[in-house]
Design an enzyme around this catalytic site. Structure first.
Site, short mmCIF file in Angstrom:
data_model
loop_
_atom_site.label_atom_id
_atom_site.label_comp_id
_atom_site.label_asym_id
_atom_site.label_seq_id
_atom_site.Cartn_x
_atom_site.Cartn_y
_atom_site.Cartn_z
N HIS A 65 4.22 -5.16 10.81
CA HIS A 65 4.60 -4.49 12.06
C HIS A 65 4.66 -5.47 13.23
O HIS A 65 3.92 -6.46 13.26
CB HIS A 65 3.58 -3.39 12.43
CG HIS A 65 3.60 -2.21 11.52
ND1 HIS A 65 4.40 -1.11 11.75
CD2 HIS A 65 2.92 -1.95 10.38
CE1 HIS A 65 4.21 -0.21 10.78
NE2 HIS A 65 3.31 -0.70 9.93
N ASP A 76 -0.35 -4.22 6.18
CA ASP A 76 -1.05 -3.72 7.37
C ASP A 76 -2.51 -4.16 7.39
O ASP A 76 -3.37 -3.46 7.93
CB ASP A 76 -0.98 -2.18 7.42
CG ASP A 76 0.41 -1.66 7.77
OD1 ASP A 76 1.31 -2.48 8.01
OD2 ASP A 76 0.58 -0.43 7.76
N ASP A 133 5.70 4.34 5.32
CA ASP A 133 6.50 3.29 5.97
C ASP A 133 6.42 1.97 5.17
O ASP A 133 6.91 0.93 5.63
CB ASP A 133 6.09 3.08 7.43
CG ASP A 133 4.66 2.61 7.59
OD1 ASP A 133 3.76 3.16 6.92
OD2 ASP A 133 4.42 1.67 8.39
N HIS A 134 5.83 2.03 3.96
CA HIS A 134 5.76 0.86 3.08
C HIS A 134 6.30 1.14 1.68
O HIS A 134 6.80 0.24 1.02
CB HIS A 134 4.33 0.33 3.01
CG HIS A 134 3.85 -0.13 4.35
ND1 HIS A 134 3.88 -1.44 4.74
CD2 HIS A 134 3.40 0.57 5.42
CE1 HIS A 134 3.46 -1.54 6.00
NE2 HIS A 134 3.16 -0.32 6.44
N HIS A 194 0.85 -1.20 0.00
CA HIS A 194 0.00 0.00 0.00
C HIS A 194 0.88 1.24 0.00
O HIS A 194 2.10 1.14 0.04
CB HIS A 194 -1.02 -0.03 1.14
CG HIS A 194 -0.45 0.02 2.54
ND1 HIS A 194 0.35 -0.97 3.07
CD2 HIS A 194 -0.59 0.94 3.54
CE1 HIS A 194 0.66 -0.67 4.32
NE2 HIS A 194 0.12 0.50 4.62
N HIS A 210 1.35 3.87 2.04
CA HIS A 210 1.87 4.59 3.22
C HIS A 210 3.40 4.67 3.18
O HIS A 210 4.08 3.74 2.76
CB HIS A 210 1.42 3.90 4.52
CG HIS A 210 -0.03 4.17 4.85
ND1 HIS A 210 -0.75 3.40 5.74
CD2 HIS A 210 -0.87 5.15 4.42
CE1 HIS A 210 -1.99 3.89 5.83
NE2 HIS A 210 -2.08 4.94 5.05
N HIS A 240 -7.53 -0.88 5.24
CA HIS A 240 -6.54 -0.01 5.90
C HIS A 240 -6.28 1.18 4.97
O HIS A 240 -6.34 2.35 5.40
CB HIS A 240 -5.28 -0.83 6.16
CG HIS A 240 -4.12 -0.06 6.69
ND1 HIS A 240 -4.06 0.41 7.98
CD2 HIS A 240 -2.95 0.31 6.11
CE1 HIS A 240 -2.91 1.04 8.17
NE2 HIS A 240 -2.21 1.00 7.05
FE FE Z 1 2.48 0.42 8.23
ZN ZN Z 2 -0.08 1.41 6.68
#
Ligand code: FE
Ligand code: ZN
Length: 241
Positions: free
Chosen positions: A170, A132, A60-61, A56, A58, A113
């Site tokens: 995570h 996530d 942090d991805h 996805h 985001h 998400h």
């Molecule tokens: Fe994440």
């Molecule tokens: Zn995420």
């Protein structure tokens, strides 16, 4: 020939995953939480990164996509929404197949998400990278989608074989376990929570988990339907533990 999964911590609580198709030596990174950390792990292993598989958009991805492509020339594969923060070489969606050498990853739509979130399932090796969407004893927050959409997405994951190893993005398991213990629960959950706390005490990861373990103990999956799932999700969002 199987795949090898190399897992390592990234940022504060993400995991990085480097996946090597043993037949051809082709390597993919699942998401790009931290380009420097991922490139350092690849260098340590002597692996080149041929492909980026995003779950996805985001940061942090997908935040490390550009730096890893610049360093390695990797092909970037992911849901269209990733273009919100970085270019994609190949947009993919549910039902499509992505080949890493001889390894086939089935793309599963896991929106909720984020609207376009996807998971990657390698049926031959019994491995799923779920970003996530599903966590050990938890699930992703509903930033963009509805509870109904997330419930449908989780149902597509629980339809996979019980022994499927589930790589979540995570390490949230101890906090998820504290929430799960605050709900009505059985001995299986109590035993699992104790094992989780002990593993984290020792500094060990609780990822990967399996579909079977999650179906038996994850309170979000045990909700049973979309409406009750929505209530559990709302309770977790409000939980201070
Ligand atoms: Fe994440
Ligand atoms: Zn995420």
């Amino acid at each position: 020939m199987p795949i090898t999964v190399h897992q390592f911590p990234c940022l504060s609580d993400n995991y990085g995953f480097l996946v090597r198709d043993e037949a051809t030596g082709q390597v993919a990174t699942i998401d790009t939480p931290d380009a420097d950390a991922i490139l350092a792990e690849a260098a340590k292993l002597g692996w080149r990164i041929d492909m980026i598989l995003n779950t996805h958009w985001h940061p942090d991805h997908a935040g490390g996509n550009a730096a890893i492509k610049a360093a390695m020339g990797a092909t970037i594969v992911g849901p269209n929404e990733v273009t919100r923060i970085a270019p994609l070489d190949r947009p993919v969606g549910g039902g499509e197949t992505v080949m890493l050498g001889e390894t086939a990853f089935q793309v599963i739509d896991t929106g909720g998400h984020t609207l376009g979130h996807i998971a990657y399932h390698d049926a031959a090796d019994g491995v799923a990278f779920v970003g996530d969407t599903l966590f050990a004893l938890g699930c992703g927050r509903l930033f963009e989608g509805t509870a109904e959409q997330m419930w449908d997405s989780l149902s597509r994951l629980t339809a996979l074989p019980d022994e499927t190893r589930v790589y979540c993005a995570h390490e949230y398991t101890a906090s998820n376990a504290r929430f799960a213990l605050s709900l009505e629960h059985d001995d299986a959950l109590t035993a699992r929570a104790e094992a989780v706390f002990a593993a984290r005490e020792r500094g060990e990861p609780t990822v990967p988990t399996t579909i079977g373990v999650e179906k038996a103990t994850n309170p979000f999956l045990l909700a049973g339907d979309a409406e009750r799932f929505a209530a559990v999700r709302a309770a977790k969002d409000a939980f201070k533990g």
